[in-house]
Structures are given as C-alpha cells and as structure tokens.
Design a protein around this motif. Structure first.
Motif, PDB file in Angstrom:
ATOM      1  N   GLN A   1      33.914 -86.354  16.563  1.00  9.15           N
ATOM      2  CA  GLN A   1      33.517 -85.199  17.371  1.00  9.15           C
ATOM      3  C   GLN A   1      34.718 -84.591  18.076  1.00  9.15           C
ATOM      4  O   GLN A   1      34.840 -83.358  18.159  1.00  9.15           O
ATOM      5  CB  GLN A   1      32.458 -85.613  18.392  1.00  9.15           C
ATOM      6  CG  GLN A   1      32.014 -84.465  19.307  1.00  9.15           C
ATOM      7  CD  GLN A   1      30.886 -84.882  20.235  1.00  9.15           C
ATOM      8  OE1 GLN A   1      29.941 -85.547  19.818  1.00  9.15           O
ATOM      9  NE2 GLN A   1      30.995 -84.497  21.508  1.00  9.15           N
ATOM     10  N   ARG A   2      35.615 -85.438  18.589  1.00 10.21           N
ATOM     11  CA  ARG A   2      36.786 -84.918  19.285  1.00 10.21           C
ATOM     12  C   ARG A   2      37.666 -84.111  18.328  1.00 10.21           C
ATOM     13  O   ARG A   2      38.252 -83.097  18.716  1.00 10.21           O
ATOM     14  CB  ARG A   2      37.577 -86.064  19.915  1.00 10.21           C
ATOM     15  CG  ARG A   2      38.839 -85.634  20.711  1.00 10.21           C
ATOM     16  CD  ARG A   2      38.547 -84.566  21.772  1.00 10.21           C
ATOM     17  NE  ARG A   2      37.419 -84.902  22.591  1.00 10.21           N
ATOM     18  CZ  ARG A   2      37.497 -85.621  23.710  1.00 10.21           C
ATOM     19  NH1 ARG A   2      38.660 -86.073  24.115  1.00 10.21           N
ATOM     20  NH2 ARG A   2      36.396 -85.864  24.417  1.00 10.21           N
ATOM     21  N   ALA A   3      37.761 -84.539  17.071  1.00 12.11           N
ATOM     22  CA  ALA A   3      38.526 -83.774  16.090  1.00 12.11           C
ATOM     23  C   ALA A   3      37.946 -82.368  15.933  1.00 12.11           C
ATOM     24  O   ALA A   3      38.691 -81.380  15.856  1.00 12.11           O
ATOM     25  CB  ALA A   3      38.537 -84.496  14.745  1.00 12.11           C
ATOM     26  N   GLU A   4      36.617 -82.265  15.911  1.00 14.35           N
ATOM     27  CA  GLU A   4      35.980 -80.944  15.821  1.00 14.35           C
ATOM     28  C   GLU A   4      36.270 -80.118  17.071  1.00 14.35           C
ATOM     29  O   GLU A   4      36.500 -78.902  16.997  1.00 14.35           O
ATOM     30  CB  GLU A   4      34.470 -81.110  15.638  1.00 14.35           C
ATOM     31  CG  GLU A   4      34.051 -81.712  14.312  1.00 14.35           C
ATOM     32  CD  GLU A   4      34.313 -80.789  13.132  1.00 14.35           C
ATOM     33  OE1 GLU A   4      34.318 -79.557  13.322  1.00 14.35           O
ATOM     34  OE2 GLU A   4      34.519 -81.306  12.018  1.00 14.35           O
ATOM     35  N   GLU A   5      36.241 -80.775  18.233  1.00 15.63           N
ATOM     36  CA  GLU A   5      36.520 -80.069  19.480  1.00 15.63           C
ATOM     37  C   GLU A   5      37.958 -79.571  19.518  1.00 15.63           C
ATOM     38  O   GLU A   5      38.225 -78.429  19.947  1.00 15.63           O
ATOM     39  CB  GLU A   5      36.236 -80.998  20.659  1.00 15.63           C
ATOM     40  CG  GLU A   5      34.756 -81.327  20.826  1.00 15.63           C
ATOM     41  CD  GLU A   5      34.498 -82.528  21.730  1.00 15.63           C
ATOM     42  OE1 GLU A   5      33.318 -82.791  22.029  1.00 15.63           O
ATOM     43  OE2 GLU A   5      35.474 -83.216  22.117  1.00 15.63           O
ATOM     44  N   HIS A   6      38.899 -80.425  19.080  1.00 17.77           N
ATOM     45  CA  HIS A   6      40.297 -79.980  19.000  1.00 17.77           C
ATOM     46  C   HIS A   6      40.420 -78.791  18.054  1.00 17.77           C
ATOM     47  O   HIS A   6      41.143 -77.821  18.347  1.00 17.77           O
ATOM     48  CB  HIS A   6      41.180 -81.127  18.499  1.00 17.77           C
ATOM     49  CG  HIS A   6      41.641 -82.063  19.571  1.00 17.77           C
ATOM     50  ND1 HIS A   6      42.390 -81.656  20.645  1.00 17.77           N
ATOM     51  CD2 HIS A   6      41.483 -83.410  19.712  1.00 17.77           C
ATOM     52  CE1 HIS A   6      42.663 -82.695  21.418  1.00 17.77           C
ATOM     53  NE2 HIS A   6      42.127 -83.767  20.873  1.00 17.77           N
ATOM     54  N   GLY A   7      39.755 -78.874  16.927  1.00 18.87           N
ATOM     55  CA  GLY A   7      39.822 -77.779  15.970  1.00 18.87           C
ATOM     56  C   GLY A   7      39.268 -76.480  16.526  1.00 18.87           C
ATOM     57  O   GLY A   7      39.833 -75.400  16.320  1.00 18.87           O
ATOM     58  N   ALA A   8      38.141 -76.580  17.240  1.00 16.73           N
ATOM     59  CA  ALA A   8      37.537 -75.385  17.827  1.00 16.73           C
ATOM     60  C   ALA A   8      38.463 -74.757  18.872  1.00 16.73           C
ATOM     61  O   ALA A   8      38.625 -73.518  18.924  1.00 16.73           O
ATOM     62  CB  ALA A   8      36.189 -75.731  18.452  1.00 16.73           C
ATOM     63  N   MET A   9      39.075 -75.585  19.716  1.00 16.85           N
ATOM     64  CA  MET A   9      40.002 -75.062  20.717  1.00 16.85           C
ATOM     65  C   MET A   9      41.225 -74.430  20.059  1.00 16.85           C
ATOM     66  O   MET A   9      41.698 -73.363  20.477  1.00 16.85           O
ATOM     67  CB  MET A   9      40.437 -76.179  21.663  1.00 16.85           C
ATOM     68  CG  MET A   9      39.363 -76.654  22.614  1.00 16.85           C
ATOM     69  SD  MET A   9      38.798 -75.374  23.771  1.00 16.85           S
ATOM     70  CE  MET A   9      40.288 -75.079  24.726  1.00 16.85           C
ATOM     71  N   ALA A  10      41.737 -75.086  19.027  1.00 16.27           N
ATOM     72  CA  ALA A  10      42.901 -74.533  18.329  1.00 16.27           C
ATOM     73  C   ALA A  10      42.569 -73.188  17.696  1.00 16.27           C
ATOM     74  O   ALA A  10      43.376 -72.249  17.737  1.00 16.27           O
ATOM     75  CB  ALA A  10      43.389 -75.511  17.264  1.00 16.27           C
ATOM     76  N   ASN A  11      41.380 -73.072  17.121  1.00 16.35           N
ATOM     77  CA  ASN A  11      40.965 -71.815  16.495  1.00 16.35           C
ATOM     78  C   ASN A  11      40.841 -70.706  17.530  1.00 16.35           C
ATOM     79  O   ASN A  11      41.297 -69.566  17.303  1.00 16.35           O
ATOM     80  CB  ASN A  11      39.630 -72.030  15.782  1.00 16.35           C
ATOM     81  CG  ASN A  11      39.232 -70.834  14.952  1.00 16.35           C
ATOM     82  OD1 ASN A  11      40.025 -70.284  14.194  1.00 16.35           O
ATOM     83  ND2 ASN A  11      37.981 -70.421  15.074  1.00 16.35           N
ATOM     84  N   MET A  12      40.246 -71.026  18.675  1.00 19.35           N
ATOM     85  CA  MET A  12      40.086 -70.025  19.726  1.00 19.35           C
ATOM     86  C   MET A  12      41.445 -69.603  20.295  1.00 19.35           C
ATOM     87  O   MET A  12      41.701 -68.401  20.494  1.00 19.35           O
ATOM     88  CB  MET A  12      39.207 -70.581  20.848  1.00 19.35           C
ATOM     89  CG  MET A  12      39.016 -69.633  22.025  1.00 19.35           C
ATOM     90  SD  MET A  12      37.782 -70.222  23.201  1.00 19.35           S
ATOM     91  CE  MET A  12      38.508 -71.773  23.695  1.00 19.35           C
ATOM     92  N   LEU A  13      42.323 -70.573  20.555  1.00 17.82           N
ATOM     93  CA  LEU A  13      43.646 -70.227  21.095  1.00 17.82           C
ATOM     94  C   LEU A  13      44.465 -69.448  20.088  1.00 17.82           C
ATOM     95  O   LEU A  13      45.189 -68.505  20.458  1.00 17.82           O
ATOM     96  CB  LEU A  13      44.374 -71.509  21.502  1.00 17.82           C
ATOM     97  CG  LEU A  13      43.872 -72.161  22.781  1.00 17.82           C
ATOM     98  CD1 LEU A  13      44.419 -73.574  22.919  1.00 17.82           C
ATOM     99  CD2 LEU A  13      44.255 -71.331  24.003  1.00 17.82           C
ATOM    100  N   HIS A  14      44.360 -69.799  18.815  1.00 22.56           N
ATOM    101  CA  HIS A  14      45.080 -69.056  17.783  1.00 22.56           C
ATOM    102  C   HIS A  14      44.605 -67.602  17.768  1.00 22.56           C
ATOM    103  O   HIS A  14      45.425 -66.676  17.693  1.00 22.56           O
ATOM    104  CB  HIS A  14      44.854 -69.707  16.418  1.00 22.56           C
ATOM    105  CG  HIS A  14      45.673 -69.112  15.318  1.00 22.56           C
ATOM    106  ND1 HIS A  14      45.276 -67.980  14.629  1.00 22.56           N
ATOM    107  CD2 HIS A  14      46.867 -69.468  14.790  1.00 22.56           C
ATOM    108  CE1 HIS A  14      46.189 -67.678  13.723  1.00 22.56           C
ATOM    109  NE2 HIS A  14      47.161 -68.561  13.808  1.00 22.56           N
TER     110      HIS A  14
END
Length: 489
Positions: free
Chosen positions: A39-52
């Motif tokens: 789940q944390r991997a998905e959360e990191h991915g979501a944050m990275a996508n939003m910041l990008h």
C-alpha cells in the motif's frame, strides 16, 4: 510582480506536498508495519504522480516567461524553479510514478535480503530500479553523460569527470597515510557492552550539545540512520549496537549536522525552493564537520569521555588521551558508515566507480556482487565475508539514489575547507569544545553556510564562506596532521 507572486504561491503548495511525501518516507523507515509495504508503494506512486504534474504545470512556463526578479532572493527562486521545471518536463509522468513505486518496494526487498544475506533475492528488483534510472537519465541528459544527469539531482553543476579527477587526487595520499598508520601499534579499543538506554540518553544530550532543536524535531531508531524534513519539522534517526556505542553517538552527531543545516536556514525561505539545503555535497559538509572536525576532535572527545564515564562508569579506557585515540581508531572494516576518517572516502570511491559503470551499461547488475568483492579486496586487502558487509550494506541503490554516493566525499572536501576557515575566524573553538560547547563553531557555520539554504550555488557558497574555491588539499592536510599526531608518525 504578479507573475512572480502567483508562481511563488503555487510553489509554496508544491513544497508543502513534497514535505508530506517526505514524511511518508520517514514513516516507512521508522513506524510503518511490515505488512503495509504494498500500500505504501501505491501511496508513494500517487504522491510522485501528483508532484510531477504540479512541476510541469504549463502555468509555470508562463509565469517564468513574465516574472521579474527584483532582488537576489527572487532571482534564486526563479533559477531553482526553472531548473526543476525544465528537468521534470523531460521525464514522463508514468516513469516518475513507476520509479516511486518500484523504489518503495525495492527498499523493503533490500532490507529483507540484507537480513537474510541473500543477494539473489534482491537482484531482480535492483535490475528494475537500474533500468528505470537509466531511462530517466537518458531522458534528461540528451547528448551529455547520463550519469551526470543523475549526479546533477544531488550536486547541481557537478560532473562525474570533475569528481573523478578530484577523487584521483585524494586516493594516493589517503592510501599512503593508511599504510603508515596500519604499521603502527593500534590504540586501545572499547570492550564490553553498553546498554541501549544509556546510549540513547547520551545520544540525545549530544544532539542538544550540537544545537539540534527538539521542539522542531525528534530522534528515532532506524536500520540506516538518516535525516528527514526541513523548516519547522526536521527529524533524525540513529541506531544502537551494544558493543559499539560510538556507532550511536556519531551517527546521531552526523544526522544532527544535516538537521541543523535545515533548521538553520533563514525562515523567510520556508516552503520556497530556497528553504532546503542547496546540494547533498554541502549537506554532507555540515554532517561531516559536526561529526569529525568537531565531534572527533581531541578537545570534544575529552568532554565526551567524562560524559561516558557518568553514564557507563569505568568502561576500560584509562584517560582522555587514550579515549581520543579510541574514538579515532583506524582499523580494518567493511562498513562505510562505521569507517574511520582515513578510510571512509575509499569506501565512497568504490561505490562511485561501480555505479557509474552500472548506469553506463559497462557493469551488469548480475555481476555487481562479484565486482564489489573484487574491488574491495584490491582496495582494502581482505575479502568481503558476507553480503551485508558488502554489496547489501547500503540502502541507496534500493532507493534509486544513483549519483548520491560521490557527494559524501565531496562533502568531506567541503568540510575540510570550511574547518580551516572556521578555525581562523573562531580561535576559541578548541577551548569551547573541551567544555562541550559547540555554539561558536556552529554559529559560524550557520552564519556562513546554513542560513542561505539554496540561495547560492554549491561551489559559490563554499567559496563565499572560505574565501577560496574548494579543493581537496585542506582535507588531506587536516587528516595527515591529526592522524600523524595520534599514531606518532
């Protein structure tokens, strides 16, 4: 000024969200349950996508095209935002998201593989991390060296060729000094055990002695010590070893150096591009000068000796002079973070050369362990005994931090320059340190380095602070004077 104000308001939200993403990483290292990794991997991915997405928002290009810079601070903010915008525009959002997810999972895999001494279980996901970082490097570099594109993330303006030349200049004197030292009788070493509660209590006292503000921070335990955050929330971690309290104490002082840099930045830069350390090399200069030139000095260790006796009673070291030699003991060892000052940079140079070869495609991931072991044997003269003492010891490659390792040695070079300048400007440093008082030294660093955050480029900052362009000579001179004295060379 409207464009600049609008841009900075937008950037403030981006910086705040970036801080939230950083706290996800801190939690993963300290508090997160093992079962939450996917789940944390998905959360990191979501944050990275939003910041990008925020960092390539087309309005940024419009604002940059029309924004005025009425002063040096505004000009520096615009420079930093433009650099980030142009770099991020070259990296597809899907790649940024995949990198964040993969490195989050790779970190957990690395920790398990390290604990089980199982390199093979780590290699598949490491291969994926390397492939993704190569893809990112190629997108950013264009016609330039892909490794330089990764290095620029951590040390703006630096190149692998320039650092390679500096490191080549360091190596001969380091190897010669090491050989001379290892021919001499070794100082006394610690024996016995030191309880964790005592280590952590003294660790917190050391953090306070170096100026770490615990009203805006905290100290936790982690497998690999680190510092996280900026501005009003800067956290550190340390670790304990019952037979080696220096591991705890100097990990703490090291991370406090990082944290005090962030806490020392002028508050007017809070939640702006200037509100964090300008580069990892400069960051490392602060952690290393706190840990070594101050924390391992004869003056400070004389005070620390008394503190250790207060906590642990008689621990088998006769006096302050013997304790100074004990703290600065040069000996064989596998672990970079536990290495003495003389040999530390040789550990970094090994990693620098291997990761350049990985990114260039000259070294296959499947051959990495053998290449590490061969290079270690050639550099240090003895064989790696297990993966956790070799290729699995560091967290960096699991997190995709290619280009990060050389900033450790560059930070040592910067620290050597800063130490020489600081001691000229503050002649009472050693008298103060002998009383456990670091305030004059750390105030000089805060005034000349820390307060500026990202205002100046790295080499410009060191040049302003010291009056000369950075070179390796002050570091080498410091090491030779210190260790020739300890070992009566």
């Amino acid at each position: 000024m409207t464009a600049y104000k609008d841009l900075m308001a937008f950037q403030r939200e981006t910086e705040a969200l970036s801080g939230v993403a950083g706290m996800l990483g801190w939690d993963q290292e300290t508090m997160m349950p093992d079962g939450a990794a996917d789940q944390r991997a998905e959360e990191h991915g979501a944050m990275a996508n939003m910041l990008h997405a925020r960092r390539i928002d087309p309005r940024i290009g419009d604002w940059l095209a029309t924004a005025d810079a009425p002063d040096d601070v505004a000009a520096a903010n615009l420079r930093q935002i433009k650099r980030s915008y142009e770099r991020t525009m070259k990296v597809p959002a899907t790649l940024a998201t995949e990198l964040a997810k993969t490195t989050s999972l790779a970190h957990r895999t690395w920790a398990k593989s390290r604990a089980e001494e199982d390199v093979a279980s780590f290699l598949p996901i490491l291969q994926k991390v390397v492939d993704l970082r190569r893809e990112e490097a190629a997108a950013v570099a264009g016609d330039t060296d892909p490794y330089d594109a990764l290095l620029d993330d951590y040390e703006p303006g630096a190149t692998g060729a320039e650092l390679g030349a500096m490191f080549d200049a360091l190596r001969p004197r380091l190897v010669s000094l090491r050989a001379a030292i290892l021919d001499q009788p070794a100082p006394v070493v610690l024996t016995g055990t030191f309880d964790e509660a005592g280590q952590l209590a003294l660790s917190e006292k050391l953090a306070a002695a170096f100026g770490y503000d615990l009203t805006h921070g905290r100290i936790d335990k982690a497998l690999h010590p680190f510092s996280s955050g900026s501005g009003l929330d800067v956290r550190i971690t340390t670790r304990t070893e019952e037979r080696d309290p220096f591991n705890c104490f100097y990990s703490t002082i090291h991370e406090v150096g990082h944290a005090c840099y962030e806490q020392g930045i002028d508050r007017k830069h809070l939640l702006t591009p200037l509100g964090a350390g300008v580069s990892m090399g400069v960051h490392e200069s602060q952690s290393r000068i706190y840990e070594n030139q101050l924390g391992r000095s004869e003056a400070f260790t004389s005070w620390l000796y008394g503190q250790m006796r207060d906590v642990f009673s008689d621990f088998g070291v006769a006096d302050e002079r013997a304790f100074y030699g004990c703290v600065n003991h040069v000996s064989d060892g596998f672990i970079r973070t536990e290495a003495d000052e003389v040999q530390y940079n040789l550990h970094v140079l090994l990693r620098f050369d291997l990761e350049r070869a990985l990114i260039a495609g000259d070294l296959a991931v499947g051959d990495l362990e053998a290449a590490w072991n061969d290079r270690f044997l050639a550099d240090f003269g003895y064989a790696v005994d297990k993966p956790s003492n070799g290729v699995l010891q560091d967290v960096h490659w699991s997190e995709g931090l290619f280009g990060y390792f050389p900033t450790y040695t560059l930070g040592n070079v910067y620290a050597g320059c800063l130490n020489a300048a600081m001691r000229k400007a503050v002649p009472t440093v050693d008298a103060d340190l002998a009383q456990g008082d670091t305030s004059a030294a750390t105030a000089w660093l805060r005034e000349n380095v820390q307060q500026f955050g990202g205002l100046y480029q790295p080499t410009d900052l060191i040049t302003r602070a010291t009056g000369a362009a950075p070179t390796e000579a002050p570091l080498l001179d410091y090491l030779e004077e210190k260790f020739r004295g300890i070992y009566n060379l």
